[in-house]
Design a protein around this motif. Structure first.
Motif, PDB file in Angstrom:
ATOM      1  N   VAL A 131       0.846  -1.190   0.000  1.00 21.09           N
ATOM      2  CA  VAL A 131       0.000   0.000   0.000  1.00 21.09           C
ATOM      3  C   VAL A 131       0.883   1.242   0.000  1.00 21.09           C
ATOM      4  O   VAL A 131       1.814   1.361   0.813  1.00 21.09           O
ATOM      5  CB  VAL A 131      -0.945   0.019   1.219  1.00 21.09           C
ATOM      6  N   VAL A 171      -4.872  -1.823  -7.466  1.00 21.89           N
ATOM      7  CA  VAL A 171      -6.053  -1.179  -6.894  1.00 21.89           C
ATOM      8  C   VAL A 171      -5.716   0.282  -6.608  1.00 21.89           C
ATOM      9  O   VAL A 171      -4.716   0.575  -5.952  1.00 21.89           O
ATOM     10  CB  VAL A 171      -6.506  -1.880  -5.598  1.00 21.89           C
ATOM     11  N   MET A 283      -1.468  -1.332  -4.154  1.00 22.36           N
ATOM     12  CA  MET A 283      -2.597  -0.434  -3.904  1.00 22.36           C
ATOM     13  C   MET A 283      -2.052   0.978  -3.755  1.00 22.36           C
ATOM     14  O   MET A 283      -1.135   1.221  -2.965  1.00 22.36           O
ATOM     15  CB  MET A 283      -3.374  -0.836  -2.642  1.00 22.36           C
ATOM     16  N   TRP A 285      -3.222   4.598  -2.577  1.00 19.55           N
ATOM     17  CA  TRP A 285      -4.300   5.178  -1.767  1.00 19.55           C
ATOM     18  C   TRP A 285      -4.214   6.700  -1.842  1.00 19.55           C
ATOM     19  O   TRP A 285      -3.255   7.306  -1.392  1.00 19.55           O
ATOM     20  CB  TRP A 285      -4.155   4.700  -0.325  1.00 19.55           C
TER      21      TRP A 285
END
Length: 446
Positions: A131, A171, A283, A285
């Motif tokens: 992340v 993502v 990911m 964010w």
């Protein structure tokens, strides 16, 4: 008084607000000190372009020390005593603390990425695994390294198809311009470079864009939001609206110590609010903002969001009479005329405070933000420009056209290239665009 009768001004932060102020402040009147852990100003609209090598990192930043007659201290402010007008700063190298005196203080410390307490996100971001935020240069460098690592690992001999698909699932969390531009840069990278250098992997790549709200690019006009959605649908990006990430957990369960698994092949799982789960390799964010620790610890009046409350003249509430404490940019908010946390606002507030201080420190006219509209690059010669709210959001606005497609993409590139501080970057950025288009992006990992 400071050196040679100049009043000491302390600026905290080297972002859009602090850098704009530091450049414009009259150094013959003020002994100007800027404190920031980052010794550069970052041109944030171009940050997503660096994550895949469309642009190189150095050409979207300007060293703070290039501002003439400015004292720069690479440190973090830890305590501020407004009564004695002193600030304690801790250098980022040895942790040594120093005391700095000021007559005028300007808070321009910005905000940090909000995770809304989502389990597993902060832990993995701090560990630099799986992340990543996208707010600073070191974030973009980490994303770029991770991205290239995933393709190299997926292309290694003997990799099981299931693991390959997990590694190549990306993502993106958030539906604002940063997330949409990163997704678009990733698409260009996949179409132009991955297809050339990793042709056997293209079919295994999956890109999902998750947005908790009902639309992408919320501040934009409805027609431009629909245009962006059609672009992503055509590119087979899995856009999930009205869906949030509830947790990020380990595929094999949570370790006994509650941390991140040592086995990197144990791909994390994004648990979504619609009940679905998704294993992924990366990911990004970019879903919100929250106050930094300093603004939370100063004891100044704050809004529920954590931002410092200011009046119409950018003065911190409670310090209007002395005109000695200002707050600008993302860390500040006016309780009656709230403005978006965007670069335009911070930059104009920095210029405004510089004018006030240069004129003697007593503001005459309140700060008035003039919006230049909103732009977003959607990659592959596509973009969007919304000129329907150009002007003063709380006053007179102009109704300029809405533009989409190649023309908006050219406006985005031309506008941001022209807004660079240095001529060096004005030259380097088009050169890197030319190089990426004709010769491809650099896929070296180091």
């Amino acid at each position: 008084m400071g050196t040679a009768g100049r009043a000491p001004v302390l600026i905290l932060g080297s972002g859009w607000g602090g850098f704009s102020l530091a450049r414009r402040l009259d150094k013959s009147k003020f002994e100007t000190t800027l404190v920031s852990p980052a010794n550069h100003f970052l041109f944030t609209p171009l940050l997503p372009s660096t994550t895949v090598g469309t642009l190189e990192f150095r050409c979207i930043q300007e060293p703070v020390r290039t501002i003439p007659h400015l004292r720069y201290v690479q440190a973090k402010a830890t305590r501020i005593d407004l009564a004695s007008r002193t600030a304690v700063v801790r250098d980022i190298f040895k942790g040594r603390e120093h005391e700095l005196r000021f007559d005028k203080l300007v808070l321009a410390v910005g905000c940090k990425t909000a995770t809304f307490g989502t389990p597993g996100v902060d832990e993995r971001e701090r560990a630099g695994r799986h992340v990543f935020f996208l707010k600073h240069l070191y974030h973009a460098r980490a994303i770029r390294n991770r991205l290239l690592e995933l393709f190299e690992r997926a292309d290694a001999p003997g990799v099981e198809p299931e693991l390959r698909r997990r590694l190549l699932t990306f993502v993106v969390v958030g539906g604002g311009p940063t997330s949409c531009e990163f997704t678009s840069e990733l698409f260009d990278f996949l179409r132009q470079d991955v297809s050339r250098w990793y042709p056997d992997l293209v079919r295994d790549v999956r890109v999902t864009l998750v947005e908790a709200g009902p639309v992408l690019l919320g501040p934009f006009h409805k027609s431009l939001r629909e245009y962006a959605m059609s672009i992503f649908e055509r590119r087979e990006v899995d856009v999930r609206l009205g869906v949030s990430v509830k947790a990020v957990r380990s595929r094999g369960g949570v370790p006994a110590d509650g941390g991140v698994p040592a086995d990197d092949d144990d791909s994390p799982v994004a648990v979504l609010s619609d009940g679905s789960e998704m294993e992924f390799g990366l990911m990004v964010w970019s879903a919100g903002l929250r106050a930094v620790r300093l603004t939370e610890s100063l004891g100044l009046p704050r809004a529920p969001s954590g931002r410092v409350l200011v009046d119409a003249y950018c003065r911190v509430r409670g310090h209007e009479a002395r005109n000695d404490v200002f707050a600008i940019g993302d860390c500040a908010v006016h309780d009656e005329r709230q403005l978006a946390q965007i670069a335009q606002v911070a930059s104009q507030q920095g210029a405004y405070v510089a004018r006030v201080l240069n004129a003697g420190g007593e503001p005459r006219d309140a700060f008035r933000f003039f919006s230049l509209g909103a732009m977003v690059s959607l990659g592959d010669f596509a973009g969007a420009y919304d000129g329907t709210h150009v002007g003063d959001p709380h006053g007179k606005e102009l109704r300029l056209p809405r533009v989409s497609g190649p023309l908006a993409w050219l406006m985005w590139r031309g506008g941001y290239a022209a807004r660079q501080v240095s001529f060096a970057n004005m030259m380097l950025i088009p050169m890197h665009w030319f190089k990426s288009f004709f010769f491809g992006r650099d896929i070296s990992r180091f």
